[in-house]
Design an enzyme around this catalytic site. Structure first.
Site, PDB file in Angstrom:
ATOM      1  N   ASP A   1      52.769  -3.322   8.943  1.00  0.00           N
ATOM      2  CA  ASP A   1      52.332  -3.469   7.595  1.00  0.00           C
ATOM      3  C   ASP A   1      53.279  -4.590   6.980  1.00  0.00           C
ATOM      4  O   ASP A   1      53.597  -4.424   5.520  1.00  0.00           O
ATOM      5  CB  ASP A   1      52.622  -2.175   7.012  1.00  0.00           C
ATOM      6  CG  ASP A   1      51.520  -1.152   7.500  1.00  0.00           C
ATOM      7  OD1 ASP A   1      50.600  -1.588   8.147  1.00  0.00           O
ATOM      8  OD2 ASP A   1      51.413   0.162   7.231  1.00  0.00           O
TER       9      ASP A   1
ATOM     10  N   ASP B   1      55.142  13.946   9.717  1.00  0.00           N
ATOM     11  CA  ASP B   1      55.392  14.627  10.853  1.00  0.00           C
ATOM     12  C   ASP B   1      55.753  16.124  10.948  1.00  0.00           C
ATOM     13  O   ASP B   1      55.061  16.694  11.657  1.00  0.00           O
ATOM     14  CB  ASP B   1      56.869  14.122  11.570  1.00  0.00           C
ATOM     15  CG  ASP B   1      57.988  13.725  10.584  1.00  0.00           C
ATOM     16  OD1 ASP B   1      57.910  14.325   9.447  1.00  0.00           O
ATOM     17  OD2 ASP B   1      58.840  13.034  10.841  1.00  0.00           O
TER      18      ASP B   1
END
Length: 512
Positions: free
Chosen positions: A97, A250
């Site tokens: 990105d 996460d």
């Protein structure tokens, strides 16, 4: 009567609040001490690896999310391309990105390894939708592996790492093992006092906290990198895949997976090296993101965890403690702010208050236990490092409290990656992109808190109030440490922003 209402009751209320905060902090400290004891009780089980399976290996996809990582992108791509794994079963996806030269560097390495016969692709995105979680979720549709292995840009996995973390998931009876997490260590531990301190904290988290939770069958978190997921778990509708609802994607995914009946496995004997933050400003930014993301996850999942029928009550409490760890910082902040009014009201404290003091050594015992397990014997250097971590933890309580407040208010914020290099040009580039970074926004309140702690300390000494005096001294040293490092970073960033990578200088209004 007016004296009672005007003096006694406010003093009683503030004392009760202060003691309530002390009890909450003591609970956190005693829990840290309990985790340290449990980890040391299983001292002989440090080698917890498993035998490699005899059967065929499954297809694996390695995903490497990148965002402006031009100083380390080549290294992580090369490490993953050198995995000792059948080429026809290994796919590597570089999820980029980036807005700088990282994409050109990644394209060059991808092309090189593709010519060497490695199945590797670059998956660029023009918009950074969902940040890291968005990139991982978008790439899952093009992944060919039954298992998904993840590495952040600063990781340097060993060629045999992939088989080591995959083996536990291939054992008989492990069909519901959703993820495996390896132990992190720092490749740049000896670069500075900060990297050494961060490494001590990191090793305490993995070698003690995560290990103790895993050995006791408590829930724990996948840490976002240096591990592997079963694709079936990620695509389970009850899990829901990667989510952008939390900056700690996460932690959020780990608990949703375990709520759905999947298990995690922690491998203490398998280590993977990464880069610790090399500037205090970067460490602050990392802690801000983790604090906000953890509380976002807590607000989303604390209810389902506490109501879960899959867990005994003590396991639910431990899971909640885990997600709520960063609430320690607003408790510390409020405790310090209450010290002044308590002193002014001449409040009396119960005689049992000193019995809470051993809890203050719980986090330090956890850090020492980690070093004892991994690097014994202990010494004065470790004591000094733990003292630094204690003071920095207190000093960051303002910025982390702001992060908790933003999470409670559901205020969105950008996923600020932690810079992965001490390169001066990298620091200058970051400063140009954000001329008013997090540490600058927090500086004035921290200076005010520093002055407040100094005033309270002086008043406590004059009034002979040792309980409040120790709290004020801790605040004075903590905020003093953070303010000093912030000013030092400001000076370095201002100086380095005038230096081009080629050595020439430039001036730019607003960046000095």
């Amino acid at each position: 009567m007016n004296e009672v209402l005007g003096h006694t009751w406010p003093a009683f209320a503030l004392t009760a609040a202060w003691l309530g905060i002390g009890i909450c902090l003591a609970g956190y400290g005693f829990n840290s001490l309990w985790l340290a004891v449990r980890a040391l009780c299983h001292f002989r089980r440090i080698a917890d690896g498993v035998d490699m399976p005899d059967g065929p290996w499954p297809a694996v996809t390695v995903q490497i999310p990148l965002y402006n990582e031009q100083h380390v992108a080549r290294r992580v791509i090369d490490c993953c391309a050198r995995f000792e794994y059948p080429n026809d079963l290994l796919q590597i996806q570089v999820l980029d990105d980036s807005e700088d030269q990282t994409r050109q560097l990644a394209e060059g390495r991808v092309q090189y390894w593709r010519e060497q016969g490695v199945d590797i692709d670059l998956l660029p995105r023009s918009e950074r939708d969902g940040y890291k979680a968005g990139a991982l979720q978008a790439a899952l549709g093009t992944a060919s592996g039954e298992f998904i292995c993840l590495f952040d840009a600063d990781f340097q996995p060993h060629p045999r790492f992939l088989k080591a973390v995959l083996a536990p998931m291939l054992q008989p009876g492990r069909d519901r093992c959703g993820f495996v997490q390896a132990r992190w260590t720092s490749a740049n531990r000896h670069r500075s006092r900060l990297t050494n301190a961060v490494t001590v904290a990191l090793e305490g988290h993995f070698a003690v906290e995560t290990r103790a939770r895993s050995l006791q069958s408590h829930w724990f978190a996948f840490n976002g990198s240096g591990g592997i997921w079963r694709r079936q778990c990620l695509e389970d509708p009850a899990v829901g895949g990667w989510s952008t609802a939390s900056l700690c994607e996460d932690l959020d995914l780990s608990y949703r997976a375990q709520l759905a009946g999947w298990q995690g496995r922690y491998l203490d004997s398998v280590a993977v090296s990464a880069d610790a933050p090399e500037r205090w400003a970067d460490f602050r930014s990392q802690q801000f993101r983790w604090a906000k993301g953890s509380v976002q996850t807590l607000l989303r999942l604390a209810g389902p965890v506490l109501r879960s029928s899959r867990l005994p009550p003590w396991h639910r409490i431990q899971a909640t403690f885990h997600m709520a760890g960063y609430l320690v910082h607003p408790l510390l902040l409020v405790g310090l702010l209450l010290a002044g009014p308590l002193l002014a009201l001449d409040a009396d404290f119960p005689r049992w208050l000193p019995w809470l003091l051993p809890a203050a050594f719980g986090p330090l015992a956890l850090l020492a236990a980690g070093q004892w397990r991994l690097r014994r014997p202990l010494g004065l250097e470790l004591a000094a490092t733990c003292s630094v971590l204690l003071l920095v933890g207190v000093g960051l309580c303002w910025s982390n409290s702001v992060a908790v407040w933003e999470a409670a208010r559901h205020r969105p914020s950008e996923f600020l990656r932690t810079p992965k290099s001490d390169c001066r040009s990298a620091v200058a580039e970051a400063y140009v992109r954000d001329p008013w970074p997090l540490e600058n926004r927090m500086l004035v309140p921290e200076i005010l808190l520093l002055l407040y702690a100094g005033l309270v300390l002086g008043a406590a000494i004059h009034s002979r109030a040792p309980a409040i005096g120790w709290v004020a001294l801790l605040g004075l040293l903590g905020f003093g440490s953070v303010v000093w490092h912030t000013w030092r970073d400001r000076w370095q960033r201002g100086r380095w922003s005038r230096i081009q990578p080629g050595g020439s200088e430039h001036t730019s209004p607003g960046h000095v």
